[in-house]
Design a protein around this motif. Structure first.
Motif, PDB file in Angstrom:
ATOM      1  N   GLY A  42       0.791  -1.226   0.000  1.00  0.00           N
ATOM      2  CA  GLY A  42       0.000   0.000   0.000  1.00  0.00           C
ATOM      3  C   GLY A  42       0.826   1.280   0.000  1.00  0.00           C
ATOM      4  O   GLY A  42       0.293   2.365  -0.280  1.00  0.00           O
ATOM      5  N   ASN A  43       2.117   1.152   0.330  1.00  0.00           N
ATOM      6  CA  ASN A  43       2.964   2.352   0.331  1.00  0.00           C
ATOM      7  C   ASN A  43       3.307   2.808  -1.081  1.00  0.00           C
ATOM      8  O   ASN A  43       3.159   2.064  -2.056  1.00  0.00           O
ATOM      9  CB  ASN A  43       4.257   2.068   1.103  1.00  0.00           C
ATOM     10  CG  ASN A  43       4.043   2.058   2.602  1.00  0.00           C
ATOM     11  OD1 ASN A  43       2.987   2.451   3.083  1.00  0.00           O
ATOM     12  ND2 ASN A  43       5.043   1.593   3.333  1.00  0.00           N
ATOM     13  N   ASP A  44       3.794   4.051  -1.167  1.00  0.00           N
ATOM     14  CA  ASP A  44       4.305   4.613  -2.424  1.00  0.00           C
ATOM     15  C   ASP A  44       5.821   4.763  -2.286  1.00  0.00           C
ATOM     16  O   ASP A  44       6.295   5.271  -1.276  1.00  0.00           O
ATOM     17  CB  ASP A  44       3.698   5.989  -2.695  1.00  0.00           C
ATOM     18  CG  ASP A  44       2.188   5.971  -2.747  1.00  0.00           C
ATOM     19  OD1 ASP A  44       1.584   7.047  -2.562  1.00  0.00           O
ATOM     20  OD2 ASP A  44       1.619   4.889  -2.972  1.00  0.00           O
ATOM     21  N   LYS A  45       6.551   4.349  -3.313  1.00  0.00           N
ATOM     22  CA  LYS A  45       8.014   4.452  -3.267  1.00  0.00           C
ATOM     23  C   LYS A  45       8.571   4.861  -4.625  1.00  0.00           C
ATOM     24  O   LYS A  45       7.925   4.675  -5.659  1.00  0.00           O
ATOM     25  CB  LYS A  45       8.644   3.100  -2.869  1.00  0.00           C
ATOM     26  CG  LYS A  45       8.379   2.693  -1.434  1.00  0.00           C
ATOM     27  CD  LYS A  45       9.076   3.623  -0.461  1.00  0.00           C
ATOM     28  CE  LYS A  45       8.783   3.231   0.977  1.00  0.00           C
ATOM     29  NZ  LYS A  45       9.368   4.208   1.943  1.00  0.00           N
ATOM     30  N   SER A  46       9.798   5.388  -4.594  1.00  0.00           N
ATOM     31  CA  SER A  46      10.489   5.766  -5.835  1.00  0.00           C
ATOM     32  C   SER A  46      11.868   5.154  -5.898  1.00  0.00           C
ATOM     33  O   SER A  46      12.525   4.981  -4.866  1.00  0.00           O
ATOM     34  CB  SER A  46      10.630   7.293  -5.918  1.00  0.00           C
ATOM     35  OG  SER A  46       9.382   7.910  -6.095  1.00  0.00           O
TER      36      SER A  46
END
Lengths: 117, 117
Positions: free
Chosen positions: B16-20
């Motif tokens: 569910g997290n957002d990462k780059s």
């Protein structure tokens, strides 16, 4: 379309044994052919390449010859070392590619090589 | 002097997290790529950019969004991470010339191992 098929591994050899990893391709245009190597925990490195029929690519004792008549680019080495243990990928780039496929590399599924001392 | 660099090398995160993931190349190439390598070592192209313009966009969920602020950088942002996104992500670059007479050698970064828990 373009595709690459290479022999499934794993391949396990003793040191100083002869290595062959088979690779065949299908291409719509005029492909360049590559072998990339991936050592454990690392990214891919170019091992060798050939850009036209009958060219032979060579590096670090590895060789591969671009055979248009058999659409093949088999990788060979006369005497493998423990340090050659890695995953080997055959790939092609089709110079006829344009637009959405420009510059694309088509990879085989990789062959794991393990060399024992 | 690293030719193609990626950060981070390892990324562990919750579903569910957002990462780059960031990628930079100092080779002066005009084309950059993102590949995904699954647990069986199969390499699949995701995107490519040529001079900051999207060229290849394979069937990738739109949770994945590449961004190229300039020719030397291609970042990958992933929203709402899922378990199936766990893989090693490789950035690569090459110089693509439509009238190329030699093969397009792609230079790969060291990879980012993404683990989604």
């Amino acid at each position: 379309g373009n595709s690459v098929t290479q022999m499934e591994g794993p391949v396990t050899l003793s040191e100083e044994a002869f290595l062959t990893i088979n690779c065949t391709y299908t291409a719509t245009g005029y492909p360049s052919l590559f072998w990339y190597v991936q050592y454990p925990g690392e990214g891919l490195q170019l091992l060798l390449k050939a850009t036209k029929a009958d060219d032979k690519g060579s590096n670090k004792g590895f060789e591969a010859t671009y055979r248009k008549e058999t659409t093949s680019f088999h990788l060979e080495k006369g005497s493998v070392q423990v340090s050659d243990s890695a995953v080997y990928f055959c790939a092609l780039s089709d110079r006829a590619d344009r637009g959405s496929t420009l510059g694309r590399l088509y990879f085989g599924r990789g062959t794991q090589l393990t060399v024992w001392p | 002097d690293t030719a193609v660099s990626q950060t981070p090398k390892y990324l562990v995160t919750q579903m569910g997290n957002d990462k780059s993931i960031k990628c930079e190349q100092n080779l002066g190439h005009d084309t950059m790529y993102w590949y995904k390598q699954d647990s069986k070592k199969f390499l699949k192209i995701m995107f490519s950019y040529n001079n900051k313009e999207l060229i290849i966009n394979e069937t990738v969920p739109n949770r994945f969004s590449p961004k190229s602020p300039d020719k030397a950088h291609l970042n990958l942002h992933i929203n709402s991470l899922e378990l199936g996104d766990s893989a090693v992500y490789f950035c690569a670059s090459s110089q693509v010339i439509p009238a190329l007479v030699a093969g397009d050698t792609q230079y790969f970064g060291p990879g980012t191992r993404l683990t989604v828990l």
